[in-house]
Design a protein around this motif. Structure first.
Motif, PDB file in Angstrom:
ATOM      1  N   GLU A 236      -1.004   4.620  -5.975  1.00  0.00           N
ATOM      2  CA  GLU A 236      -2.366   5.102  -5.655  1.00  0.00           C
ATOM      3  C   GLU A 236      -3.170   4.100  -4.934  1.00  0.00           C
ATOM      4  O   GLU A 236      -2.870   3.026  -5.115  1.00  0.00           O
ATOM      5  CB  GLU A 236      -2.871   5.544  -7.050  1.00  0.00           C
ATOM      6  N   VAL A 237      -4.196   4.626  -4.078  1.00  0.00           N
ATOM      7  CA  VAL A 237      -5.137   3.925  -3.226  1.00  0.00           C
ATOM      8  C   VAL A 237      -6.367   4.273  -3.923  1.00  0.00           C
ATOM      9  O   VAL A 237      -6.705   5.319  -3.764  1.00  0.00           O
ATOM     10  CB  VAL A 237      -4.939   4.141  -1.774  1.00  0.00           C
ATOM     11  N   VAL A 238      -7.385   3.207  -4.181  1.00  0.00           N
ATOM     12  CA  VAL A 238      -8.543   3.498  -4.575  1.00  0.00           C
ATOM     13  C   VAL A 238      -9.779   2.874  -3.279  1.00  0.00           C
ATOM     14  O   VAL A 238      -9.348   2.055  -2.867  1.00  0.00           O
ATOM     15  CB  VAL A 238      -8.889   2.864  -5.800  1.00  0.00           C
ATOM     16  N   ARG A 239     -10.853   3.569  -3.557  1.00  0.00           N
ATOM     17  CA  ARG A 239     -11.900   3.225  -2.446  1.00  0.00           C
ATOM     18  C   ARG A 239     -12.719   1.904  -3.117  1.00  0.00           C
ATOM     19  O   ARG A 239     -13.028   2.005  -4.409  1.00  0.00           O
ATOM     20  CB  ARG A 239     -12.650   4.559  -2.093  1.00  0.00           C
TER      21      ARG A 239
ATOM     22  N   GLY B 264     -18.488   0.484   6.171  1.00  0.00           N
ATOM     23  CA  GLY B 264     -18.438  -0.888   5.534  1.00  0.00           C
ATOM     24  C   GLY B 264     -17.620  -0.758   4.273  1.00  0.00           C
ATOM     25  O   GLY B 264     -17.746  -1.581   3.329  1.00  0.00           O
ATOM     26  N   THR B 265     -17.028   0.335   3.893  1.00  0.00           N
ATOM     27  CA  THR B 265     -16.169   0.523   2.634  1.00  0.00           C
ATOM     28  C   THR B 265     -14.892   0.300   3.046  1.00  0.00           C
ATOM     29  O   THR B 265     -14.446  -0.257   4.191  1.00  0.00           O
ATOM     30  CB  THR B 265     -16.186   1.984   2.331  1.00  0.00           C
ATOM     31  N   GLY B 266     -14.020   0.130   2.092  1.00  0.00           N
ATOM     32  CA  GLY B 266     -12.680   0.072   2.394  1.00  0.00           C
ATOM     33  C   GLY B 266     -11.682   0.678   1.318  1.00  0.00           C
ATOM     34  O   GLY B 266     -12.016   1.405   0.314  1.00  0.00           O
ATOM     35  N   LEU B 267     -10.419  -0.111   1.178  1.00  0.00           N
ATOM     36  CA  LEU B 267      -9.330   0.547   0.398  1.00  0.00           C
ATOM     37  C   LEU B 267      -8.615  -0.471  -0.343  1.00  0.00           C
ATOM     38  O   LEU B 267      -8.458  -1.571   0.450  1.00  0.00           O
ATOM     39  CB  LEU B 267      -8.432   1.437   1.158  1.00  0.00           C
ATOM     40  N   VAL B 268      -8.022  -0.242  -1.674  1.00  0.00           N
ATOM     41  CA  VAL B 268      -7.373  -1.182  -2.213  1.00  0.00           C
ATOM     42  C   VAL B 268      -6.304  -0.875  -2.535  1.00  0.00           C
ATOM     43  O   VAL B 268      -5.971   0.821  -3.114  1.00  0.00           O
ATOM     44  CB  VAL B 268      -8.216  -1.628  -3.631  1.00  0.00           C
ATOM     45  N   LYS B 269      -4.915  -1.490  -2.286  1.00  0.00           N
ATOM     46  CA  LYS B 269      -3.588  -0.971  -2.516  1.00  0.00           C
ATOM     47  C   LYS B 269      -3.154  -2.060  -3.542  1.00  0.00           C
ATOM     48  O   LYS B 269      -3.478  -3.274  -3.502  1.00  0.00           O
ATOM     49  CB  LYS B 269      -3.046  -1.048  -1.507  1.00  0.00           C
ATOM     50  N   PHE B 270      -2.463  -1.387  -4.479  1.00  0.00           N
ATOM     51  CA  PHE B 270      -1.774  -2.134  -5.588  1.00  0.00           C
ATOM     52  C   PHE B 270      -0.263  -2.564  -5.529  1.00  0.00           C
ATOM     53  O   PHE B 270       0.410  -2.044  -4.600  1.00  0.00           O
ATOM     54  CB  PHE B 270      -2.078  -1.191  -6.867  1.00  0.00           C
ATOM     55  N   ARG B 271       0.096  -3.536  -6.089  1.00  0.00           N
ATOM     56  CA  ARG B 271       1.474  -3.950  -6.415  1.00  0.00           C
ATOM     57  C   ARG B 271       2.521  -2.945  -6.770  1.00  0.00           C
ATOM     58  O   ARG B 271       3.602  -2.722  -6.213  1.00  0.00           O
ATOM     59  CB  ARG B 271       1.600  -5.229  -6.790  1.00  0.00           C
ATOM     60  N   ASN B 272       1.870  -2.391  -8.017  1.00  0.00           N
ATOM     61  CA  ASN B 272       2.981  -1.665  -8.841  1.00  0.00           C
ATOM     62  C   ASN B 272       2.518  -0.321  -9.201  1.00  0.00           C
ATOM     63  O   ASN B 272       2.860   0.557 -10.091  1.00  0.00           O
ATOM     64  CB  ASN B 272       3.087  -2.313 -10.048  1.00  0.00           C
TER      65      ASN B 272
ATOM     66  N   LEU C 146      -2.659  -5.861  -4.278  1.00  0.00           N
ATOM     67  CA  LEU C 146      -1.752  -6.420  -3.134  1.00  0.00           C
ATOM     68  C   LEU C 146      -2.851  -6.478  -2.077  1.00  0.00           C
ATOM     69  O   LEU C 146      -2.642  -7.747  -1.414  1.00  0.00           O
ATOM     70  CB  LEU C 146      -0.773  -4.946  -2.911  1.00  0.00           C
ATOM     71  N   LEU C 147      -3.687  -5.697  -1.571  1.00  0.00           N
ATOM     72  CA  LEU C 147      -4.639  -5.990  -0.386  1.00  0.00           C
ATOM     73  C   LEU C 147      -5.606  -5.215  -0.560  1.00  0.00           C
ATOM     74  O   LEU C 147      -5.659  -4.159  -1.194  1.00  0.00           O
ATOM     75  CB  LEU C 147      -3.428  -6.184   0.832  1.00  0.00           C
ATOM     76  N   VAL C 148      -6.664  -5.736   0.306  1.00  0.00           N
ATOM     77  CA  VAL C 148      -7.929  -4.969   0.606  1.00  0.00           C
ATOM     78  C   VAL C 148      -8.072  -4.696   2.051  1.00  0.00           C
ATOM     79  O   VAL C 148      -7.808  -5.470   2.752  1.00  0.00           O
ATOM     80  CB  VAL C 148      -9.247  -5.759  -0.128  1.00  0.00           C
ATOM     81  N   GLU C 149      -8.217  -3.507   2.335  1.00  0.00           N
ATOM     82  CA  GLU C 149      -8.285  -2.920   3.674  1.00  0.00           C
ATOM     83  C   GLU C 149      -9.586  -2.607   4.141  1.00  0.00           C
ATOM     84  O   GLU C 149     -10.136  -1.386   3.193  1.00  0.00           O
ATOM     85  CB  GLU C 149      -6.999  -2.030   3.851  1.00  0.00           C
ATOM     86  N   ARG C 150     -10.316  -2.997   5.047  1.00  0.00           N
ATOM     87  CA  ARG C 150     -11.662  -2.449   5.515  1.00  0.00           C
ATOM     88  C   ARG C 150     -11.313  -0.823   6.209  1.00  0.00           C
ATOM     89  O   ARG C 150     -10.278  -0.975   7.166  1.00  0.00           O
ATOM     90  CB  ARG C 150     -12.189  -3.354   6.251  1.00  0.00           C
ATOM     91  N   ASP C 151     -12.174   0.093   6.257  1.00  0.00           N
ATOM     92  CA  ASP C 151     -12.166   1.327   6.938  1.00  0.00           C
ATOM     93  C   ASP C 151     -12.410   0.954   8.503  1.00  0.00           C
ATOM     94  O   ASP C 151     -12.944   0.244   8.812  1.00  0.00           O
ATOM     95  CB  ASP C 151     -13.159   2.225   6.376  1.00  0.00           C
ATOM     96  N   ASP C 152     -11.945   2.033   9.472  1.00  0.00           N
ATOM     97  CA  ASP C 152     -11.925   1.879  10.782  1.00  0.00           C
ATOM     98  C   ASP C 152     -13.720   2.254  11.053  1.00  0.00           C
ATOM     99  O   ASP C 152     -14.026   2.218  12.137  1.00  0.00           O
ATOM    100  CB  ASP C 152     -10.988   2.740  11.662  1.00  0.00           C
ATOM    101  N   THR C 153     -14.069   3.098  10.048  1.00  0.00           N
ATOM    102  CA  THR C 153     -15.288   3.579  10.237  1.00  0.00           C
ATOM    103  C   THR C 153     -16.441   2.469  10.214  1.00  0.00           C
ATOM    104  O   THR C 153     -16.323   1.328   9.694  1.00  0.00           O
ATOM    105  CB  THR C 153     -15.774   4.682   9.185  1.00  0.00           C
ATOM    106  N   ALA C 154     -17.961   2.923  10.460  1.00  0.00           N
ATOM    107  CA  ALA C 154     -18.687   1.600  10.097  1.00  0.00           C
ATOM    108  C   ALA C 154     -19.618   1.893   9.027  1.00  0.00           C
ATOM    109  O   ALA C 154     -20.667   1.544   8.891  1.00  0.00           O
ATOM    110  CB  ALA C 154     -20.066   2.151  11.470  1.00  0.00           C
TER     111      ALA C 154
ATOM    112  N   GLU D 271     -17.199  -9.469  -1.222  1.00  0.00           N
ATOM    113  CA  GLU D 271     -17.106 -10.109  -2.207  1.00  0.00           C
ATOM    114  C   GLU D 271     -15.672 -10.306  -2.847  1.00  0.00           C
ATOM    115  O   GLU D 271     -15.192 -11.085  -2.931  1.00  0.00           O
ATOM    116  CB  GLU D 271     -18.119  -9.609  -3.713  1.00  0.00           C
ATOM    117  N   LEU D 272     -15.150  -9.293  -2.755  1.00  0.00           N
ATOM    118  CA  LEU D 272     -13.682  -9.260  -3.212  1.00  0.00           C
ATOM    119  C   LEU D 272     -12.986  -9.652  -2.161  1.00  0.00           C
ATOM    120  O   LEU D 272     -11.872 -10.464  -2.554  1.00  0.00           O
ATOM    121  CB  LEU D 272     -13.217  -7.598  -3.623  1.00  0.00           C
ATOM    122  N   ARG D 273     -13.176  -9.645  -1.026  1.00  0.00           N
ATOM    123  CA  ARG D 273     -12.086 -10.061  -0.098  1.00  0.00           C
ATOM    124  C   ARG D 273     -12.206 -11.590   0.070  1.00  0.00           C
ATOM    125  O   ARG D 273     -11.184 -12.310  -0.063  1.00  0.00           O
ATOM    126  CB  ARG D 273     -12.273  -9.621   1.477  1.00  0.00           C
TER     127      ARG D 273
END
Length: 259
Positions: free
Chosen positions: A242-245, A231-239, A221-229, A253-255
Motif C-alpha cells: 500500500e502507498v499512503v499520501r 506540495g504533497t507526496g507519497l510514502v512507499k513501504f518496504r514490507n 522505503l522512499l518518499v516521492e513528491r507529486d508532479d503537481t504543485a 520534514e520527513l525527507r
C-alpha cells in the motif's frame, strides 16, 4: 503545623509529613525510641521545615518524599550537608536498593516500631554521610526517568483479543474515533483515537505524515513528491504494497529526516 525552635547547638530530629495522623504517629515513636538524638520537631511541608532549619540543622530528618510544594527530595538537597536523611514514603520505588546500601535509610509507610528501631540502630552506628555521597543518591533518585513508549497494543475482534507488537506496525490511520493499525500481514481496528496513541509512540520511530496518518520510519522505503504543485507526496513501504499520501507540511520534514 510547625513547632518553633530556639537557636541551639544540641541535637534534634526533624519529621516532615503532610498527613497529620502519620506525622504524629512517627513523632511519638521517635520520642520513645530516639531520645539520644534530641528533641523531636515536626513540620507539615518542606517550606515549614526550611524555616525550622534556619538557626540550626537537625541531626536527622525523616522526610516524606511526596509533599505539597517543595518535595522531600528537594528539601533533602538543601539540608543534606549537615543532616542525615531518612526518606519515608508509601511507594517502594527503584531507588530503594541504593538507599539501603548507601548513606540514607528508607522507611515504608506505615512505619513500624521494629523497622524504625533498625533504622535508629543504623544511624547510631554510622558517622554522618559525606555530602558528596548523599548528593549522588539524591541525583540518582530525583533525575527524570527516561520516557517509556508503547511496545504493545491490543485489538479485539469478537471474542478474540490480538496482541500487536508496535515494531510490526507499518502505519496507523485515524478512522473516526477508532485507529486502524496496518501491519505487515494484517490490519486491526482499535477503540482509541490516533491523537492519544501518537503521544505514547517513540518519536524516533514513528512520524506523522498527515493529520490522520502516522508511519513507522523503519518500514519506509522512499518518499516521492507529486508532479503537481500541491506540495504533497507519497510514502512507499518496504514490507507492504500500500502507498499512503503525505501532506505538504510534513513532506519537507520527513525527507530531511530520512536523508
Amino acid at each position: 503545623m510547625t513547632q518553633a525552635i530556639p537557636r541551639r547547638s544540641g541535637e534534634w530530629i526533624l519529621v516532615v509529613e503532610d498527613e497529620p495522623r502519620l506525622r504524629e504517629a512517627l513523632a511519638e515513636l521517635l520520642v520513645r525510641m530516639a531520645s539520644d538524638f534530641g528533641e523531636v520537631v515536626v513540620a507539615a511541608s518542606g517550606e515549614d521545615a526550611l524555616a525550622l532549619c534556619r538557626d540550626a540543622s537537625p541531626s536527622v530528618a525523616f522526610l516524606d518524599i511526596r509533599l505539597p510544594g517543595m518535595s522531600g527530595l528537594q528539601l533533602a538537597e538543601v539540608i543534606a550537608d549537615e543532616t542525615r536523611i531518612v526518606f519515608v514514603t508509601a511507594h517502594q520505588e527503584f531507588a530503594v536498593d541504593a538507599f539501603e546500601q548507601g548513606a540514607v535509610d528508607y522507611l515504608l509507610k506505615p512505619v513500624t516500631a521494629e523497622r524504625l528501631q533498625a533504622c535508629l540502630d543504623r544511624l547510631r552506628r554510622r558517622d554522618r554521610a559525606a555530602a558528596g555521597e548523599l548528593q549522588k543518591f539524591l541525583r540518582a533518585f530525583s533525575a527524570p526517568s527516561p520516557p517509556t513508549y508503547l511496545r504493545w497494543l491490543t485489538a479485539s475482534a469478537g471474542r478474540r483479543t490480538y496482541l500487536i507488537e508496535v515494531d510490526d506496525i507499518v502505519y496507523l490511520k485515524s478512522d473516526s474515533k477508532y485507529t486502524r493499525l496496518v501491519c505487515r500481514d494484517s490490519q486491526h481496528l482499535i477503540e482509541e483515537s490516533l491523537k492519544k496513541i501518537v503521544g505514547r509512540l517513540d518519536p524516533e520511530r514513528f512520524r506523522q505524515i498527515h493529520r490522520s496518518t502516522v508511519v513507522n520510519l523503519r518500514e519506509v522505503l522512499l518518499v516521492e513528491r507529486d508532479d503537481t504543485a500541491t506540495g504533497t507526496g507519497l510514502v512507499k513501504f518496504r514490507n507492504h504494497p500500500e502507498v499512503v499520501r503525505i501532506s505538504a507540511p510534513y513532506l519537507r520534514e520527513l525527507r530531511m529526516f530520512l536523508v
